[in-house]
Design an enzyme around this catalytic site. Structure first.
Site, PDB file in Angstrom:
ATOM      1  N   ASP A  13       5.496  15.273  12.967  1.00 24.51           N
ATOM      2  CA  ASP A  13       5.730  16.578  13.598  1.00 24.51           C
ATOM      3  C   ASP A  13       4.446  17.284  14.013  1.00 24.51           C
ATOM      4  O   ASP A  13       4.358  18.510  13.975  1.00 24.51           O
ATOM      5  CB  ASP A  13       6.557  17.500  12.671  1.00 24.51           C
ATOM      6  CG  ASP A  13       7.900  16.895  12.329  1.00 24.51           C
ATOM      7  OD1 ASP A  13       8.438  16.147  13.170  1.00 24.51           O
ATOM      8  OD2 ASP A  13       8.409  17.150  11.222  1.00 24.51           O
ATOM      9  N   LYS A  16       3.365  15.371  18.826  1.00 27.90           N
ATOM     10  CA  LYS A  16       3.159  14.146  19.629  1.00 27.90           C
ATOM     11  C   LYS A  16       3.935  14.224  20.947  1.00 27.90           C
ATOM     12  O   LYS A  16       3.432  13.831  21.998  1.00 27.90           O
ATOM     13  CB  LYS A  16       3.622  12.906  18.837  1.00 27.90           C
ATOM     14  CG  LYS A  16       2.828  12.664  17.573  1.00 27.90           C
ATOM     15  CD  LYS A  16       3.399  11.514  16.761  1.00 27.90           C
ATOM     16  CE  LYS A  16       4.752  11.786  16.156  1.00 27.90           C
ATOM     17  NZ  LYS A  16       4.793  12.832  15.124  1.00 27.90           N
ATOM     18  N   HIS A  41      10.952  14.575  18.806  1.00 29.19           N
ATOM     19  CA  HIS A  41       9.766  14.963  19.579  1.00 29.19           C
ATOM     20  C   HIS A  41      10.169  16.055  20.570  1.00 29.19           C
ATOM     21  O   HIS A  41      11.024  15.842  21.431  1.00 29.19           O
ATOM     22  CB  HIS A  41       9.177  13.750  20.299  1.00 29.19           C
ATOM     23  CG  HIS A  41       8.683  12.695  19.356  1.00 29.19           C
ATOM     24  ND1 HIS A  41       8.170  11.496  19.765  1.00 29.19           N
ATOM     25  CD2 HIS A  41       8.612  12.672  17.998  1.00 29.19           C
ATOM     26  CE1 HIS A  41       7.802  10.781  18.706  1.00 29.19           C
ATOM     27  NE2 HIS A  41       8.078  11.471  17.626  1.00 29.19           N
TER      28      HIS A  41
HETATM   29  P1  GDP Z   1       6.422  15.613  17.068  1.00 28.64           P
HETATM   30  O1  GDP Z   1       7.482  15.013  16.227  1.00 28.64           O
HETATM   31  O2  GDP Z   1       5.054  15.183  16.660  1.00 28.64           O
HETATM   32  O3  GDP Z   1       6.650  15.414  18.543  1.00 28.64           O
HETATM   33  O4  GDP Z   1       6.479  17.182  16.815  1.00 28.64           O
HETATM   34  P2  GDP Z   1       7.827  18.092  16.712  1.00 28.64           P
HETATM   35  O5  GDP Z   1       8.378  18.259  18.066  1.00 28.64           O
HETATM   36  O6  GDP Z   1       8.718  17.584  15.658  1.00 28.64           O
HETATM   37  O7  GDP Z   1       7.220  19.440  16.150  1.00 28.64           O
HETATM   38  C1  GDP Z   1       6.226  20.144  16.814  1.00 28.64           C
HETATM   39  C2  GDP Z   1       6.752  21.548  17.116  1.00 28.64           C
HETATM   40  O8  GDP Z   1       5.681  22.394  17.471  1.00 28.64           O
HETATM   41  C3  GDP Z   1       7.695  21.606  18.296  1.00 28.64           C
HETATM   42  O9  GDP Z   1       8.618  22.631  18.076  1.00 28.64           O
HETATM   43  C4  GDP Z   1       6.792  21.931  19.461  1.00 28.64           C
HETATM   44  O10 GDP Z   1       7.473  22.583  20.535  1.00 28.64           O
HETATM   45  C5  GDP Z   1       5.827  22.862  18.805  1.00 28.64           C
HETATM   46  N1  GDP Z   1       4.456  22.864  19.355  1.00 28.64           N
HETATM   47  C6  GDP Z   1       3.720  21.831  19.827  1.00 28.64           C
HETATM   48  N2  GDP Z   1       2.467  22.232  20.110  1.00 28.64           N
HETATM   49  C7  GDP Z   1       2.407  23.545  19.803  1.00 28.64           C
HETATM   50  C8  GDP Z   1       1.362  24.517  19.834  1.00 28.64           C
HETATM   51  O11 GDP Z   1       0.224  24.253  20.185  1.00 28.64           O
HETATM   52  N3  GDP Z   1       1.681  25.772  19.389  1.00 28.64           N
HETATM   53  C9  GDP Z   1       2.926  26.115  18.968  1.00 28.64           C
HETATM   54  N4  GDP Z   1       3.135  27.355  18.546  1.00 28.64           N
HETATM   55  N5  GDP Z   1       3.935  25.218  18.911  1.00 28.64           N
HETATM   56  C10 GDP Z   1       3.665  23.957  19.322  1.00 28.64           C
HETATM   57  P1  IMO Z   2       8.338  12.556  14.053  1.00 29.43           P
HETATM   58  O1  IMO Z   2       8.200  11.363  14.968  1.00 29.43           O
HETATM   59  C1  IMO Z   2       8.379  14.132  10.001  1.00 29.43           C
HETATM   60  C2  IMO Z   2       9.950  11.515   6.860  1.00 29.43           C
HETATM   61  C3  IMO Z   2      11.225  11.987   6.234  1.00 29.43           C
HETATM   62  C4  IMO Z   2      11.049  11.422   4.828  1.00 29.43           C
HETATM   63  C5  IMO Z   2      10.389  10.062   5.109  1.00 29.43           C
HETATM   64  C6  IMO Z   2      11.356   8.908   5.147  1.00 29.43           C
HETATM   65  O2  IMO Z   2       9.218  13.604  14.588  1.00 29.43           O
HETATM   66  O3  IMO Z   2       6.990  13.053  13.648  1.00 29.43           O
HETATM   67  P2  IMO Z   2      13.122   8.099   6.984  1.00 29.43           P
HETATM   68  O4  IMO Z   2      14.328   8.796   7.545  1.00 29.43           O
HETATM   69  O5  IMO Z   2      12.114   7.718   7.993  1.00 29.43           O
HETATM   70  O6  IMO Z   2      13.481   6.962   6.089  1.00 29.43           O
HETATM   71  O7  IMO Z   2      12.443   9.210   6.025  1.00 29.43           O
HETATM   72  O8  IMO Z   2       9.743  10.204   6.359  1.00 29.43           O
HETATM   73  N1  IMO Z   2       9.998  11.398   8.350  1.00 29.43           N
HETATM   74  C7  IMO Z   2       9.445  12.299   9.177  1.00 29.43           C
HETATM   75  N2  IMO Z   2       8.826  13.459   8.931  1.00 29.43           N
HETATM   76  N3  IMO Z   2       8.482  13.676  11.262  1.00 29.43           N
HETATM   77  C8  IMO Z   2       9.072  12.503  11.540  1.00 29.43           C
HETATM   78  O9  IMO Z   2       9.114  11.971  12.764  1.00 29.43           O
HETATM   79  C9  IMO Z   2       9.627  11.768  10.466  1.00 29.43           C
HETATM   80  N4  IMO Z   2      10.297  10.600  10.380  1.00 29.43           N
HETATM   81  C10 IMO Z   2      10.498  10.386   9.088  1.00 29.43           C
HETATM   82  O10 IMO Z   2      11.311  13.394   6.216  1.00 29.43           O
HETATM   83  O11 IMO Z   2      10.128  12.209   4.116  1.00 29.43           O
HETATM   84 MG    MG Z   3       9.072  15.592  15.008  1.00 29.39          MG
END
Ligand code: GDP
Ligand code: IMO
Ligand code: MG
Length: 432
Positions: A13, A16, A41
């Protein structure tokens, strides 16, 4: 032309999706290399939010082919739902926009069932309950069903029988009721008919594109510390989330990769169980969670929040051969008051010797016993969402970023100050 790997540098999270969407402007192909719908994502474009789970985050860019690499585990139903949502938004209009690797494994209902049942047991890992672990177990145990098998329906009855024979006693042991082979088969045949035309030899395709001089973006899921081999085992996911996984998960050799960009939040978050030494409990953690809207994109769970852990980032730098670092959510730290950064750990080894280390230990027991070593860093109050030039950032924010660079030894190539595309400072572009 360049081939760039994007990986999470923490526990997932990190943002990416946003960075992949941004970089895709310069890519011809975007390929996910591991994991499945445990990923979430988030892309925010023109104020509209989209969360991708299986389909690469390059999907918003017309003319870019999205590939589900062979290292993935694919839930056909979730994929079809995601495709329908994207099609309704005017995306994925051409069949050629999507290619599903024939060697990617199928997540069956038994896998999600087992994952969910295990999560009800004592000592649960806090998985996303998407069937990821059990599907990779079937794959490694050589009992899995692959996406390519959906193109050969005559094989399916025997494959389903074989998988179910082994899974049914486990499901019963965990207190569940296994589905019947007929149910699984009927569902697979339906999904095969709807997905068949997208399934093909992704490894050969991606290689061919590289040979033609096209640029490929390899989209990582999860983060370095969730890597099955090198993460904080057993509090990890079941795939290779680090840059090596981009090669094994797509069938592309390491000599084809030009750069590896690690994505890191300006602070730490984690969902699921496992020690997080820099976690902030109480009000301070809640303020970060609120300011950063830290709730899971896949499960909606509140994320655990804490100070930036540079000692953990160093592990990610080492594991990934990282050539550049993208720092996201810098805006969230504005107004948080004085900040702390973890720069190392005081670790007690098995022989009782105490030493300072510059990396996070990876064994959960060692992590719990370790004491974080903090450095105090000045905070800043200014709102930075509108800032587009590094020079216009508050001095303390610039110093924060320079300190990360100095402590990790990796150049910061991108700063993000908001979820939108424009809320970004690209310092150095990875695509030549
Ligand atoms: P990923 O799994 O790595 O793609 O990340 P996620 O989407 O799960 O979580 C990142 C969160 O942060 C999302 O809600 C994005 O919209 C938000 N986000 C990404 N970059 C920024 C930033 O620079 N500032 C803020 N405030 N939010 C961001
Ligand atoms: P993105 O791509 C954050 C964590 C789960 C749990 C562990 C194992 O959005 O960054 P699983 O379901 O994979 O067997 O869970 O890994 N986990 C993540 N945490 N972001 C993710 O993906 C995750 N994918 C799995 O919360 O701790
Ligand atoms: Mg994520």
């Amino acid at each position: 032309m360049s081939n760039v790997v994007i990986v999470g540098a923490q526990w997932g999270d990190e943002g990416k999706g946003k960075v992949v969407d941004l970089y895709t402007e310069h890519a011809d192909v975007v390929v996910r290399f591991g994991g499945g719908a445990n990923a979430g994502h988030t892309l925010v474009v023109n104020g509209e939010k989209l969360v991708t789970h299986l389909i690469p985050s390059g999907v918003l860019r017309k003319g870019v082919r999205c590939v589900l690499g062979d290292g993935m585990v694919v839930h056909p139903g979730v994929l079809l739902e995601e495709m329908a949502d994207l099609k309704a938004r005017g995306l994925l209009q051409d069949d050629k926009d999507l290619l599903i690797g024939e060697k990617a494994h199928v997540i069956l209902p038994i896998h999600t069932l087992i994952d969910g049942l295990r999560e009800q047991q004592k000592g649960a890992l806090g998985t996303t309950k998407r069937g990821i672990g059990p599907a990779y177990e079937s794959k490694v145990g050589r009992r899995g069903i692959r996406m390519g098998d959906l193109l050969r329906p005559e094989r399916l009855p025997a494959l389903v029988e074989r998988t179910l024979d082994e899974a049914a006693p486990l499901i019963r042991h965990l207190g569940g009721t296994p589905p019947t082979a007929a149910e699984i088969l009927a569902d697979l045949e339906d999904k095969a008919a709807r997905l068949g035309r997208y399934i093909g030899d992704a490894a050969r395709y991606v290689y061919g594109e590289i040979r033609k001089g096209r640029s490929v973006l390899f989209e990582g899921a999860q983060g370095a510390l969730l890597d099955i081999d090198h993460g904080t085992y057993p509090f990890v996911t079941s795939s290779s989330t680090t840059a090596g996984g981009a090669c094994s998960g797509t069938g592309i050799g390491p000599t084809e990769i030009d750069s590896v960009i690690g994505i890191a939040k300006a602070y730490t978050t984690r969902v699921g169980a496992g020690p997080v030494p820099t976690e902030l409990e109480g009000d301070a953690g809640a303020r970060l969670r609120e300011a950063g809207a830290e709730f899971g994109a896949t499960t909606g769970r509140p994320r655990r929040c804490g100070w930036l852990d540079v000692a953990a980032l160093r592990v990610a730098v080492r594991l990934n051969g990282m050539t550049g670092l993208a720092i996201t959510k810098l805006d969230v730290l504005g107004g948080m008051g004085p900040l702390k950064v973890c720069v190392g750990y005081q670790v007690t080894d098995a022989g009782g010797r105490v030493e300072d280390r510059d990396e996070l230990p990876l064994d959960p027991g060692d992590i719990v016993a370790a004491r974080p070593i903090y450095e105090d860093v000045a905070g800043w109050d200014a709102v930075t969402r509108e800032v587009r030039e590094v020079a216009d950032l508050p001095v303390a924010a610039r110093k924060y970023v320079s300190r990360i660079e100095a402590l990790t030894g990796v150049e910061v190539v991108l700063l993000s100050v908001g979820p939108g595309r424009a809320e970004t400072m690209v310092i150095k572009h990875p695509f030549r």
